[in-house]
Design a protein around this motif. Structure first.
Motif, short mmCIF file in Angstrom:
data_model
loop_
_atom_site.label_atom_id
_atom_site.label_comp_id
_atom_site.label_asym_id
_atom_site.label_seq_id
_atom_site.Cartn_x
_atom_site.Cartn_y
_atom_site.Cartn_z
N ASP A 1 26.51 57.74 29.94
CA ASP A 1 27.12 57.61 28.63
C ASP A 1 26.07 57.64 27.53
OD1 ASP A 1 29.46 57.06 26.89
OD2 ASP A 1 28.37 55.21 26.49
N VAL A 2 26.31 58.48 26.53
CA VAL A 2 25.32 58.67 25.47
C VAL A 2 25.11 57.40 24.65
CG1 VAL A 2 26.97 59.48 23.74
CG2 VAL A 2 24.61 60.29 23.67
N TYR A 3 26.10 56.50 24.65
CA TYR A 3 25.98 55.23 23.93
C TYR A 3 25.51 54.09 24.84
CZ TYR A 3 28.78 57.69 20.42
OH TYR A 3 29.24 58.60 19.51
N ASN A 4 25.28 54.38 26.12
CA ASN A 4 24.85 53.39 27.10
C ASN A 4 25.87 52.27 27.32
OD1 ASN A 4 21.97 54.57 26.39
ND2 ASN A 4 21.76 53.40 28.27
N ARG A 5 27.13 52.58 27.08
CA ARG A 5 28.15 51.56 27.31
C ARG A 5 28.36 51.30 28.80
NH1 ARG A 5 32.64 54.54 24.02
NH2 ARG A 5 31.59 56.17 25.22
N ASP A 6 28.07 52.31 29.64
CA ASP A 6 28.17 52.09 31.08
C ASP A 6 27.12 51.09 31.55
OD1 ASP A 6 26.22 53.92 30.37
OD2 ASP A 6 26.86 55.48 31.78
N GLU A 7 25.91 51.23 31.03
CA GLU A 7 24.85 50.29 31.41
C GLU A 7 25.16 48.87 30.94
OE1 GLU A 7 19.98 49.85 31.22
OE2 GLU A 7 20.97 51.43 30.10
N GLU A 8 25.82 48.74 29.79
CA GLU A 8 26.16 47.42 29.26
C GLU A 8 27.06 46.64 30.21
OE1 GLU A 8 27.98 48.06 25.50
OE2 GLU A 8 26.10 48.37 24.42
N ILE A 9 27.96 47.32 30.91
CA ILE A 9 28.93 46.62 31.76
C ILE A 9 28.70 46.89 33.24
CG2 ILE A 9 30.70 46.45 30.00
CD1 ILE A 9 31.98 48.95 31.11
N ASN B 1 10.59 46.46 28.72
CA ASN B 1 10.45 47.89 28.97
C ASN B 1 11.16 48.69 27.88
OD1 ASN B 1 10.06 50.40 30.07
ND2 ASN B 1 11.51 50.14 31.75
N TRP B 2 10.38 49.46 27.11
CA TRP B 2 10.98 50.28 26.05
C TRP B 2 11.29 51.70 26.54
CZ3 TRP B 2 8.12 54.64 25.34
CH2 TRP B 2 6.76 54.59 25.69
N ASN B 3 10.75 52.08 27.69
CA ASN B 3 10.83 53.47 28.15
C ASN B 3 12.03 53.70 29.06
OD1 ASN B 3 10.06 56.13 28.35
ND2 ASN B 3 8.50 55.76 29.91
N THR B 4 13.21 53.24 28.64
CA THR B 4 14.43 53.42 29.42
C THR B 4 15.63 53.21 28.50
OG1 THR B 4 15.63 52.71 31.41
CG2 THR B 4 14.55 50.99 30.11
N SER B 5 16.83 53.52 28.97
CA SER B 5 18.07 53.31 28.22
C SER B 5 18.06 54.05 26.88
CB SER B 5 18.32 51.80 27.98
OG SER B 5 18.38 51.11 29.20
N TRP B 6 17.70 55.33 26.93
CA TRP B 6 17.61 56.13 25.70
C TRP B 6 18.98 56.51 25.18
CZ3 TRP B 6 12.96 56.08 23.67
CH2 TRP B 6 11.85 55.94 24.51
N ILE B 7 19.10 56.57 23.85
CA ILE B 7 20.33 57.02 23.22
C ILE B 7 19.98 58.07 22.16
CG2 ILE B 7 21.61 54.88 23.62
CD1 ILE B 7 20.98 54.01 20.85
N ASP B 8 20.98 58.81 21.71
CA ASP B 8 20.76 59.91 20.77
C ASP B 8 20.31 59.36 19.41
OD1 ASP B 8 20.79 62.17 19.23
OD2 ASP B 8 22.86 62.73 19.67
N PRO B 9 19.11 59.69 18.95
CA PRO B 9 18.64 59.19 17.66
C PRO B 9 19.53 59.58 16.49
CG PRO B 9 16.80 60.09 18.91
CD PRO B 9 18.06 60.46 19.64
N LEU B 10 20.12 60.79 16.55
CA LEU B 10 20.96 61.21 15.44
C LEU B 10 22.22 60.36 15.32
CD1 LEU B 10 20.71 65.11 15.53
CD2 LEU B 10 19.43 63.48 14.13
N SER B 11 22.70 59.80 16.43
CA SER B 11 23.85 58.91 16.36
C SER B 11 23.50 57.62 15.64
CB SER B 11 24.36 58.59 17.78
OG SER B 11 24.83 59.74 18.42
N VAL B 12 22.29 57.12 15.86
CA VAL B 12 21.85 55.89 15.21
C VAL B 12 21.51 56.13 13.76
CG1 VAL B 12 20.16 54.01 15.27
CG2 VAL B 12 21.01 54.99 17.41
N LEU B 13 20.93 57.30 13.45
CA LEU B 13 20.51 57.60 12.09
C LEU B 13 21.69 57.87 11.16
CD1 LEU B 13 17.40 59.90 12.61
CD2 LEU B 13 17.42 57.55 11.77
N ASN B 14 22.81 58.33 11.70
CA ASN B 14 23.96 58.63 10.85
C ASN B 14 24.43 57.39 10.13
OD1 ASN B 14 24.26 61.36 11.30
ND2 ASN B 14 25.56 61.09 13.10
N LYS B 15 24.66 57.52 8.84
CA LYS B 15 25.15 56.38 8.06
C LYS B 15 26.56 56.03 8.46
CE LYS B 15 22.35 57.25 3.93
NZ LYS B 15 22.35 57.50 2.50
#
Length: 632
Positions: A166-174, A618-632
């Motif tokens: 999942d691009v939002y990492n919601r699968d990893e959350e649960i 660890n910062w080098n894991t669980s990546w998400i799309d930067p453009l999704s975060v940057l969008n206002k």
């Protein structure tokens, strides 16, 4: 932490005091009168004490308590046996702790993944209007929905570069956690007398493993500058359904277009993204159905004792995962304030921004204030449940939700019920409606609150007390301040940094998007963990968030890097020619953290910019799309 010896002393002292005071009050005559009953009463009291003490001991074991020697009972100590238990659990779970291509993992976290949809990333010159992009998304979605789900093999599909889809990492959350598996293992050992073995660990992980279903959905990004426009078509897996020990969820989407501008004048770049964004999250049936069924079938728990056993298990999950004990586990709030220096508008998860904006427009409460309430209440954890049974992002009790959801349904044309209390959209809309009601009662209208100046700070104090303590609680300024002061601090940070949201960290042209792509060095497909922005060597690189420099230095493949952490994400700036900060520095939005370069594994001068969710150090894991975060 309370130790077992201390618990014994507590009960011992309370028992002595009980009999001492009781003897003085009853007197000699009453003692003579009740003497025939003292022995059975004493036996009943002793049995009750033994049961309660045993219950507390089991709770302490489940939540990581300490023995009288000071050594922890659970894996939290560093004994070889406990390290072995930890390795067994992490190997059984796989991704979230170990990579899927590790031959020694069972990968129960990703053993039941199903996907549908197909598509290949591409790009073309010229732009698309949002309407044209939406039409293409609908066409691609119809094609995907006409297909069935196919099971994937995590060993070959995920590998070492991507743990979840999942691009939002919601699968990893649960997904399964160490605490969930080990809590049930300890429960098996304590209640059923089963020896803790690797086979038992595997059995539990298999029994409670999650199922994830995804659709590969098209995302269209149009990047326009003064002289040119390029359209990027790329595909992302987005979660459709998840059946986990924490609940069975279905996710719904709608097409949304967002436009942001980075830079100014001749260097201005406009980025328009059109994609399927999350809207409603549906809970299928009773949220606790699966955990209830497991407790009843595996441990023969009765209906009468099910609520307290389930609460103990849930506390065990949290106790092991957070590596701390909750002694006041039935009376705690469950949320700790985040350090305000680590908070900025970037801390607001992208999947909730459209919902917050929708609530803001309807109820005239600023987005930055709504976000501050959510941060205070749940730190954006949509599955949060407090000891008072307040639920969801804005921590609303079922009774309060039920009394306000009808007003939301009338206002938005929805048909939410109590079963939707965890749904992020329903929870945010209801929570904001409650705030609007309390503010209107005090000021006649929400619009009379001084949102533009600083008057809103004191003006929201009384409404905040009502929201926290209930509308009929007697006002207490000390309690009100204790609740509202963190909200004010969060709100001030969100408000002050909102102007910078959406800006790229460097002036340049996006040349590679986030996600699967052809390896620019050859060798097939690779998972690109960020976006590449082509720019001249020596171009200033600006921090897109407030936060702390987690690391500044050299990193294999990336060359010189800076990693900044805020309350929600890690931000990676890579291939730098020069680093302008050092590890431990605090930075603000817009601060120059370095200069762009061509260091490391690079095909030309550019900035690699990545954003990952916080998972320990660890910062080098669980990546998400930067453009999704940057969008206002």
């Amino acid at each position: 932490m309370i130790k077992i010896s201390r618990i014994g002393n507590i009960f011992k002292n309370r028992t002595k005091q009980f009999f001492k005071n009781g003897t003085k009050k009853l007197g000699k005559k009453l003692l003579v009168y009740f003497s025939p009953y003292l022995i059975p009463i004493g036996i009943v009291f002793l049995l009750a004490f033994v049961v309660y003490a045993g219950y507390m001991a089991i709770y302490i074991q489940l939540t990581g308590g300490q023995g009288s020697s000071g050594a922890t009972i659970t894996y939290l100590s560093n004994t070889p046996q406990d390290k072995q238990y930890r390795d067994w659990v992490e190997s059984a779970i796989g991704p979230k702790y170990k990579y899927a291509d590790d031959p020694n993992t069972d990968d129960f976290n990703v053993s039941d993944m199903w996907v549908k949809g197909d598509g290949t990333d591409s790009q073309s010159s010229g732009g698309l209007s949002p309407e044209e992009a939406k039409a293409k998304l609908k066409e691609a979605e119809e094609q995907s929905q006409s297909e069935g789900y196919s099971h994937i093999d995590p060993k070959t599909f995920l590998g070492h570069s991507k743990e979840f889809l999942d691009v939002y990492n919601r699968d990893e959350e649960i997904a399964l956690t160490f605490g969930q598996v080990y809590t049930f293992v300890v429960y098996e050992n304590g209640s059923l007398g089963r020896e803790i073995t690797q086979d038992l660990v595997k059995k539990v992980a298999k029994d409670i493993h999650p199922t994830f279903k995804y659709t590969k959905r098209l995302k269209i990004v149009v990047v326009s500058s003064k002289d040119s426009s390029t359209t990027y078509y790329y595909w992302q897996y987005k979660l459709d359904e998840a059946d986990t020990i924490l609940g069975h969820f279905k996710y719904h989407y709608s097409i949304v277009s967002n436009t942001t501008t980075s830079g100014s004048g001749d260097h201005a770049i406009t980025i328009t993204t059109t994609e399927w964004q999350p809207t409603d999250t549906e809970i299928v049936g009773d949220r606790w159905n699966r955990i209830n069924k497991y407790l009843k079938t595996e441990f023969k728990v009765t209906d009468n004792s099910l609520p307290i056993d389930r609460q103990g298990i849930l506390e065990g999950f949290q106790g092991f995962d957070e590596n701390q004990q909750r002694i006041e586990w039935l009376a705690r709030n469950g949320f700790d304030d985040e350090p305000f220096d680590f908070v900025s508008c970037m801390s607001i998860p992208p999947q909730y921004r459209e919902i917050i904006e929708e609530a803001s427009k309807k109820y005239h409460i600023p987005t930055w204030f709504i976000a501050a309430v959510i941060m205070r209440e749940s730190s954006f954890n949509w599955l949060s449940v407090s000891s008072a049974d307040a639920r969801g992002l804005m921590q609303i009790t079922p009774a309060t939700f039920a009394s306000h959801v009808g007003k939301v349904n009338n206002a938005f044309g929805t048909s939410y019920t109590l079963n939707d209390i965890y749904d992020p959209r329903a929870n945010i809309l209801v929570g904001t409606e409650i705030w609007a009601e309390y503010l209107s009662q005090q000021f006649g209208s929400v619009d009379n609150v001084d949102w533009k100046g600083d008057g809103w700070i004191q003006q929201t104090l009384e409404a905040g007390f009502k929201y926290n303590a209930g509308p009929y609680a007697k006002y207490n300024q000390s309690i009100a301040l204790d609740y509202m002061e963190p909200i004010w601090e969060y709100a001030k940070k969100f408000k002050a940094t909102s102007y910078a949201a959406g800006s790229l960290p460097v002036e340049g042209t996006i040349t590679s998007m986030f996600g699967w792509r052809s390896d620019p060095f050859g060798g097939g497909q690779e998972y690109h963990s960020g976006i590449d922005i082509a720019c001249n060597i020596g171009t200033p690189v600006h921090s897109v968030s407030d936060g702390k420099v987690l690391y500044a230095g050299s990193c294999s493949g990336y060359g010189n890097i800076v990693v900044v952490r805020d309350s929600m994400y890690n931000y990676l700036y890579a291939h730098l020619s020069e680093i302008n900060v050092k590890t431990g520095d605090m930075v603000k939005i817009g601060d120059i953290v370095g200069l762009s370069g061509n260091e490391g594994r690079s095909t030309g001068p550019h900035l690699h910019f990545g954003i990952s969710k916080i998972t320990g150090d660890n910062w080098n894991t669980s990546w998400i799309d930067p453009l999704s975060v940057l969008n206002k």
